[in-house]
Scaffold this motif. Structure first.
Motif, PDB file in Angstrom:
ATOM      1  N   THR A 155       0.831  -1.202   0.000  1.00  0.00           N
ATOM      2  CA  THR A 155       0.000   0.000   0.000  1.00  0.00           C
ATOM      3  C   THR A 155       0.868   1.255   0.000  1.00  0.00           C
ATOM      4  N   LEU A 156       1.962   1.213   0.729  1.00  0.00           N
ATOM      5  CA  LEU A 156       2.873   2.354   0.749  1.00  0.00           C
ATOM      6  C   LEU A 156       3.501   2.565  -0.620  1.00  0.00           C
ATOM      7  N   ALA A 157       3.902   1.492  -1.265  1.00  0.00           N
ATOM      8  CA  ALA A 157       4.469   1.609  -2.611  1.00  0.00           C
ATOM      9  C   ALA A 157       3.426   2.124  -3.597  1.00  0.00           C
ATOM     10  N   ARG A 158       2.193   1.636  -3.460  1.00  0.00           N
ATOM     11  CA  ARG A 158       1.118   2.112  -4.345  1.00  0.00           C
ATOM     12  C   ARG A 158       0.850   3.596  -4.132  1.00  0.00           C
ATOM     13  N   ALA A 159       0.882   4.056  -2.881  1.00  0.00           N
ATOM     14  CA  ALA A 159       0.674   5.472  -2.583  1.00  0.00           C
ATOM     15  C   ALA A 159       1.792   6.323  -3.162  1.00  0.00           C
ATOM     16  N   ARG A 160       3.011   5.823  -3.103  1.00  0.00           N
ATOM     17  CA  ARG A 160       4.134   6.583  -3.673  1.00  0.00           C
ATOM     18  C   ARG A 160       4.023   6.690  -5.189  1.00  0.00           C
ATOM     19  N   ALA A 174       9.446  -8.114 -12.540  1.00  0.00           N
ATOM     20  CA  ALA A 174      10.910  -8.193 -12.512  1.00  0.00           C
ATOM     21  C   ALA A 174      11.402  -8.648 -11.149  1.00  0.00           C
ATOM     22  N   SER A 175      10.814  -8.141 -10.075  1.00  0.00           N
ATOM     23  CA  SER A 175      11.266  -8.558  -8.745  1.00  0.00           C
ATOM     24  C   SER A 175      10.868 -10.002  -8.461  1.00  0.00           C
ATOM     25  N   HIS A 176       9.776 -10.464  -9.052  1.00  0.00           N
ATOM     26  CA  HIS A 176       9.379 -11.862  -8.876  1.00  0.00           C
ATOM     27  C   HIS A 176      10.422 -12.789  -9.495  1.00  0.00           C
ATOM     28  N   PHE A 177      10.924 -12.434 -10.668  1.00  0.00           N
ATOM     29  CA  PHE A 177      11.913 -13.282 -11.326  1.00  0.00           C
ATOM     30  C   PHE A 177      13.264 -13.190 -10.635  1.00  0.00           C
ATOM     31  N   VAL A 178      13.575 -12.061 -10.048  1.00  0.00           N
ATOM     32  CA  VAL A 178      14.855 -11.927  -9.347  1.00  0.00           C
ATOM     33  C   VAL A 178      14.832 -12.774  -8.079  1.00  0.00           C
ATOM     34  N   HIS A 179      13.718 -12.807  -7.371  1.00  0.00           N
ATOM     35  CA  HIS A 179      13.648 -13.524  -6.107  1.00  0.00           C
ATOM     36  C   HIS A 179      13.222 -14.986  -6.286  1.00  0.00           C
ATOM     37  N   ALA A 180      12.922 -15.376  -7.491  1.00  0.00           N
ATOM     38  CA  ALA A 180      12.509 -16.763  -7.727  1.00  0.00           C
ATOM     39  C   ALA A 180      13.714 -17.692  -7.573  1.00  0.00           C
ATOM     40  N   ARG A 181      13.428 -18.933  -7.240  1.00  0.00           N
ATOM     41  CA  ARG A 181      14.482 -19.920  -7.082  1.00  0.00           C
ATOM     42  C   ARG A 181      15.077 -20.275  -8.442  1.00  0.00           C
ATOM     43  N   PRO A 182      16.383 -20.367  -8.564  1.00  0.00           N
ATOM     44  CA  PRO A 182      16.982 -20.725  -9.852  1.00  0.00           C
ATOM     45  C   PRO A 182      16.646 -22.167 -10.249  1.00  0.00           C
ATOM     46  N   LEU A 183      16.537 -22.394 -11.541  1.00  0.00           N
ATOM     47  CA  LEU A 183      16.272 -23.753 -12.045  1.00  0.00           C
ATOM     48  C   LEU A 183      17.535 -24.580 -11.965  1.00  0.00           C
ATOM     49  N   ARG A 184      17.380 -25.896 -11.780  1.00  0.00           N
ATOM     50  CA  ARG A 184      18.548 -26.782 -11.714  1.00  0.00           C
ATOM     51  C   ARG A 184      18.691 -27.575 -12.956  1.00  0.00           C
ATOM     52  N   VAL A 203      -4.645   3.738 -11.348  1.00  0.00           N
ATOM     53  CA  VAL A 203      -3.630   3.516 -12.382  1.00  0.00           C
ATOM     54  C   VAL A 203      -2.323   2.991 -11.773  1.00  0.00           C
ATOM     55  N   ALA A 204      -2.066   3.291 -10.518  1.00  0.00           N
ATOM     56  CA  ALA A 204      -0.792   2.936  -9.884  1.00  0.00           C
ATOM     57  C   ALA A 204      -0.435   1.448  -9.980  1.00  0.00           C
ATOM     58  N   PRO A 205      -1.358   0.496  -9.734  1.00  0.00           N
ATOM     59  CA  PRO A 205      -0.957  -0.918  -9.858  1.00  0.00           C
ATOM     60  C   PRO A 205      -0.511  -1.300 -11.267  1.00  0.00           C
ATOM     61  N   THR A 206      -1.125  -0.688 -12.268  1.00  0.00           N
ATOM     62  CA  THR A 206      -0.708  -0.961 -13.642  1.00  0.00           C
ATOM     63  C   THR A 206       0.723  -0.495 -13.869  1.00  0.00           C
ATOM     64  N   MET A 207       1.065   0.651 -13.302  1.00  0.00           N
ATOM     65  CA  MET A 207       2.424   1.170 -13.450  1.00  0.00           C
ATOM     66  C   MET A 207       3.439   0.324 -12.679  1.00  0.00           C
ATOM     67  N   MET A 208       2.984  -0.347 -11.628  1.00  0.00           N
ATOM     68  CA  MET A 208       3.881  -1.150 -10.802  1.00  0.00           C
ATOM     69  C   MET A 208       4.073  -2.573 -11.325  1.00  0.00           C
ATOM     70  N   MET A 209       3.276  -3.007 -12.281  1.00  0.00           N
ATOM     71  CA  MET A 209       3.314  -4.395 -12.747  1.00  0.00           C
ATOM     72  C   MET A 209       4.678  -4.795 -13.294  1.00  0.00           C
ATOM     73  N   ARG A 210       5.308  -3.922 -14.055  1.00  0.00           N
ATOM     74  CA  ARG A 210       6.605  -4.270 -14.632  1.00  0.00           C
ATOM     75  C   ARG A 210       7.628  -4.522 -13.532  1.00  0.00           C
ATOM     76  N   PHE A 211       7.634  -3.667 -12.517  1.00  0.00           N
ATOM     77  CA  PHE A 211       8.565  -3.842 -11.408  1.00  0.00           C
ATOM     78  C   PHE A 211       8.239  -5.100 -10.617  1.00  0.00           C
TER      79      PHE A 211
END
Length: 84
Positions: A5-10, A74-84, A63-71
């Protein structure tokens, strides 16, 4: 207030000015293109200016959640577990 919510407000605060400009522009074009409103432009243009501020806040919040989707993706893929 949660982190999301804080990120959405920003983000909403950042895009508020841009949304306000679009809402104002749409209102101004409407006033100037409709002959009945154009005759009383001295009244309607200040109304559009004053109405654009309170209308822009909820629109920015929507509109804010739409603008945040790309980030978020990207953060989901960065924090995802690497494939083996």
């Amino acid at each position: 207030m949660t982190d999301n919510t804080l990120a959405r407000a920003r983000v909403a605060a950042l895009i508020f000015v841009m949304v306000n400009a679009v809402v104002f522009g749409v209102g101004l074009v409407t006033v100037l293109s409709v002959p009945a409103l154009s005759e009383h432009a001295f009244f309607w243009i200040p109304v559009v200016v004053l109405a654009s501020f309170p209308l822009s806040a909820p629109l920015s919040w929507l509109v804010a959640p739409t603008m945040m989707m790309r980030f978020m993706r990207a953060s989901h893929f960065v924090h995802a577990r690497p494939l083996r």
